[in-house]
Design an enzyme around this catalytic site. Structure first.
Site, PDB file in Angstrom:
ATOM      1  N   GLU A 165       2.747  -9.241  -9.397  1.00  0.00           N
ATOM      2  CA  GLU A 165       1.181  -8.883  -8.888  1.00  0.00           C
ATOM      3  C   GLU A 165       1.223  -7.286  -9.226  1.00  0.00           C
ATOM      4  OE1 GLU A 165       0.665  -9.421  -4.717  1.00  0.00           O
ATOM      5  OE2 GLU A 165       0.394 -11.441  -4.944  1.00  0.00           O
TER       6      GLU A 165
ATOM      7  N   HIS B 180      -9.418  -4.082  -2.398  1.00  0.00           N
ATOM      8  CA  HIS B 180      -8.905  -4.979  -3.426  1.00  0.00           C
ATOM      9  C   HIS B 180      -9.611  -5.150  -4.787  1.00  0.00           C
ATOM     10  CE1 HIS B 180      -6.967  -8.933  -4.996  1.00  0.00           C
ATOM     11  NE2 HIS B 180      -6.067  -8.837  -4.373  1.00  0.00           N
TER      12      HIS B 180
ATOM     13  N   ARG C 201      -2.837  -1.400  -7.772  1.00  0.00           N
ATOM     14  CA  ARG C 201      -4.081  -1.762  -7.240  1.00  0.00           C
ATOM     15  C   ARG C 201      -5.413  -0.643  -7.229  1.00  0.00           C
ATOM     16  NH1 ARG C 201      -3.591  -5.365  -1.989  1.00  0.00           N
ATOM     17  NH2 ARG C 201      -2.603  -6.975  -3.604  1.00  0.00           N
TER      18      ARG C 201
ATOM     19  N   HIS D 139      -9.792  -4.039   1.690  1.00  0.00           N
ATOM     20  CA  HIS D 139      -8.693  -4.983   1.827  1.00  0.00           C
ATOM     21  C   HIS D 139      -7.845  -4.756   2.893  1.00  0.00           C
ATOM     22  CE1 HIS D 139      -6.288  -8.280   0.689  1.00  0.00           C
ATOM     23  NE2 HIS D 139      -5.395  -7.634   0.301  1.00  0.00           N
TER      24      HIS D 139
ATOM     25  N   ARG E  58      -0.969   0.922  -0.962  1.00  0.00           N
ATOM     26  CA  ARG E  58       0.115  -0.102  -0.675  1.00  0.00           C
ATOM     27  C   ARG E  58       0.402  -0.933  -2.054  1.00  0.00           C
ATOM     28  NH1 ARG E  58      -0.285  -5.764   0.734  1.00  0.00           N
ATOM     29  NH2 ARG E  58      -2.310  -5.387   0.417  1.00  0.00           N
TER      30      ARG E  58
HETATM   31  C1  SIN Z   1      -3.336 -10.889  -3.001  1.00  0.00           C
HETATM   32  O1  SIN Z   1      -2.979 -11.884  -2.915  1.00  0.00           O
HETATM   33  O2  SIN Z   1      -3.667 -10.359  -4.177  1.00  0.00           O
HETATM   34  C2  SIN Z   1      -3.177 -10.013  -1.961  1.00  0.00           C
HETATM   35  C3  SIN Z   1      -1.785  -9.681  -1.926  1.00  0.00           C
HETATM   36  C4  SIN Z   1      -1.774  -8.373  -1.162  1.00  0.00           C
HETATM   37  O3  SIN Z   1      -2.820  -7.615  -0.428  1.00  0.00           O
HETATM   38  O4  SIN Z   1      -0.763  -7.785  -0.713  1.00  0.00           O
END
Ligand code: SIN
Length: 574
Positions: free
Chosen positions: A128, A248, A297, A358, A393
């Protein structure tokens, strides 16, 4: 630090029960803390606002980040977390997270959670944003939170942990020395424990989750109304880093006026190779960051919003048509179903997305054992600010933080009970009749707050937008206060009015902190202070509520805890 004596307007408790520890919240953090306390022989009561599995954990898609893969190390996980946190992580807190994390995940698996595995039986790991390695363990493809929640709820039931559902916590109770003595709560139930009551306990663990409902559009469920942070403030605890709200980047766009919980499109979709494109199909993140779509993010959310502003577009697109139907069905069944339910087929169409609120990177300030500044009050999970997340985060660090810090809290409470003799003390709460109860807001105020916050304190902020938000929030507060002071009138106590009042409380602190932070860092983006300013602002903003309801604000550049007494600046009338 002692209680302010401020409490929500509510009837006096009509019933009470005693426990060694009361855990407020039933997500990954709350249930992990409760299971460990129960296993140590402590009489544990879990109170939760709706049903046991109704919190944010169930909605988590991507997974749990931990250095579990071949060649990965806690040190590399630490580096990625510190980079994402933009200079404000507490390195020691992160070190605890990344070193204790892998075993905490193994214990979760031993508790009964089934993670996705390869045919050879190894954990499948994905990537991610912000992670330089595949280190996200997932379950049910994109249903990780649901599986964790299922396993923990089943374990809690199997082990006979006492739970009270449909219970909104109201306030912390304290004894004559200012120590935690339990909580007051409102239960919508039948029978013995109905209406306002109290759980008396010398230890309270706040695991109430986030405050996403302070904005109009959020990935958070409707229960995420900042109750834990508001309770902690009224109890005299310190909160920190509240200005760092993570938006998000990829939330399914359902129209400009969409409100409430919106479907998440996990970062893991980008981790598996999906591209962010504009209406012309241009991959606009390429060239903006070495990781392109997999940048941290905040950078991706800003990249999307900038493109939207440049092109006067309401949304961008996430293109994963090249995955094909099989991969969509097996790897991302939840997202596929959510998209199809809204008339979009990701197998054949790019997915319209836009950022939405988020995750609260800040929260109730704790030390490495989850202790807040109020003796006996602990916090873990999204409600807490352990110092792990800094200004932003890292993706999928939150479930891990919930696991690791909940276990630490349980260890601390267990040790305290052992030192004092198990079940030695039934605390006696004291009243503060000299402090008038907090006036309540009408239920509709929730929508006004969401509108104000979305307009003034959303992804992109400025001195003007924040000043306007502060003024409008102040008006709501003053109206409620004056109605009570002048006419003895307040909105009827009830879940909706307590929630609106909590939302206003956290919104005001968030806006105060965002106004003060005149720089752009992590997920705090100021149009009028576009650069990161390490000289002035490599510091945390810490806020406390005074007994007269003014905010005491100070800044600190050290994660030292308990905080050294620093000059406190009176900031704002309440
Ligand atoms: C996601 O699956 O993108 C969310 C994961 C997260 O917020 O850590």
């Amino acid at each position: 630090m002692t209680s302010t004596g401020i409490r929500l307007h509510a009837p006096a408790p009509g019933w009470s029960i005693n426990a060694d520890v009361v855990v407020v919240g039933s997500g990954v953090a709350g249930l992990t803390a409760a299971l460990r306390c129960e296993a140590a022989g402590l009489k544990t009561v879990v109170v939760t606002k709706a049903r046991l599995d109704d919190g944010s954990t169930r909605w988590a898609q991507g997974g749990v980040a931990a250095a579990l893969g071949e060649g990965d190390t806690p040190e590399q996980h630490l580096d990625d977390t510190l980079v994402a946190g933009a200079g404000l992580c507490d390195e020691e807190a992160v070190r605890i997270l990344v070193t204790e994390g892998p075993d905490a995940v193994r214990r979760l698996i031993a508790t009964g959670a089934h993670f996705d595995e390869s045919e050879e039986g190894a954990l499948e790991l994905t990537r991610e944003g912000g992670h330089h390695r595949r280190r996200i363990a997932h379950a049910g493809g994109d249903a990780t939170g649901a599986e964790i929640s299922r396993a923990l709820v089943e374990a809690a039931r199997a082990r006979g942990v006492r739970t009270i559902e449909n219970a909104l916590v109201l306030d912390l109770l304290t004894d004559g020395d200012g120590r935690t003595a339990g909580v007051s709560l409102h239960v919508m139930g039948e029978g013995q424990h109905d209406g306002v009551g109290a759980v008396h306990a010398p230890a309270v663990v706040l695991a109430t989750g986030g405050m996403g409902q302070v904005f109009s559009a959020t990935t958070n469920p409707s229960v995420s109304t900042g109750d834990g942070v508001a309770l902690a403030l009224r109890a005299g605890a310190e909160v920190s880093d509240l200005e760092f709200v993570q938006f998000h980047p990829t939330v399914l766009f359902l129209g400009p006026d969409a409100e409430g919980q919106q479907p998440l499109v996990s970062e893991a979709v980008r981790g598996e190779g999906a591209h962010l494109v504009d209406a012309d199909g241009v991959r606009f993140m390429v060239g903006q960051h070495e990781l392109a779509e997999l940048a941290p993010r905040d950078i991706v959310a800003k990249g999307i919003l900038r493109r939207m502003l440049e092109q006067d577009a309401e949304h961008m697109f996430l293109d994963a048509r090249h995955f094909g139907a099989d991969m969509w069905e097996h790897r991302f069944p939840t997202i596929l179903a959510a998209c199809r339910a809204h008339g979009i087929d990701p197998v054949t169409d790019p997915i319209p997305i836009a950022p939405a609120a988020h995750y609260a990177s800040g929260g109730v300030r704790t030390d490495s054992r989850g202790r807040t500044t109020v003796p006996g009050l602990y916090a873990c999970g999204e409600v807490a600010c352990t110092g792990v997340h800094g200004a932003n985060r890292l993706a999928s660090n939150s479930l891990l933080e919930g696991l690791v810090y909940a276990e630490r809290i349980a260890a601390d409470i267990t040790a305290a009970h052992a030192a004092n003799g198990l079940h030695a003390r039934v605390p006696e709460p004291v009243e503060h009749p000299e402090v008038p109860a907090h006036p309540l807001l009408a239920p509709e105020a929730r929508f006004a707050i969401q509108r104000i916050m979305t307009g003034g304190a959303g992804v992109l902020r400025s001195a003007d937008s924040l000043a306007q938000a502060a003024d409008e929030l102040q008006r709501l507060h003053t109206e409620a206060r004056d109605a009570l002071d002048e006419n003895g009138k307040t909105a009827e106590p009830g879940v909706d009015t307590w929630e609106s009042t909590n939302l206003l409380c956290v919104a005001r602190v968030l806006v105060a902190a965002a106004r003060l932070r005149e720089e752009t860092r992590g997920c705090h983006w100021r149009e009028d202070h576009a650069e990161r300013d390490d000289t002035a602002w490599r510091r945390h903003i810490v806020v406390r509520l005074n007994p007269d309801r003014t905010l005491a604000v100070h800044t600190t550049d050290t994660p030292d805890f308990p905080p050294t007494q620093q000059p406190q600046q009176r900031h704002q009338e309440q």
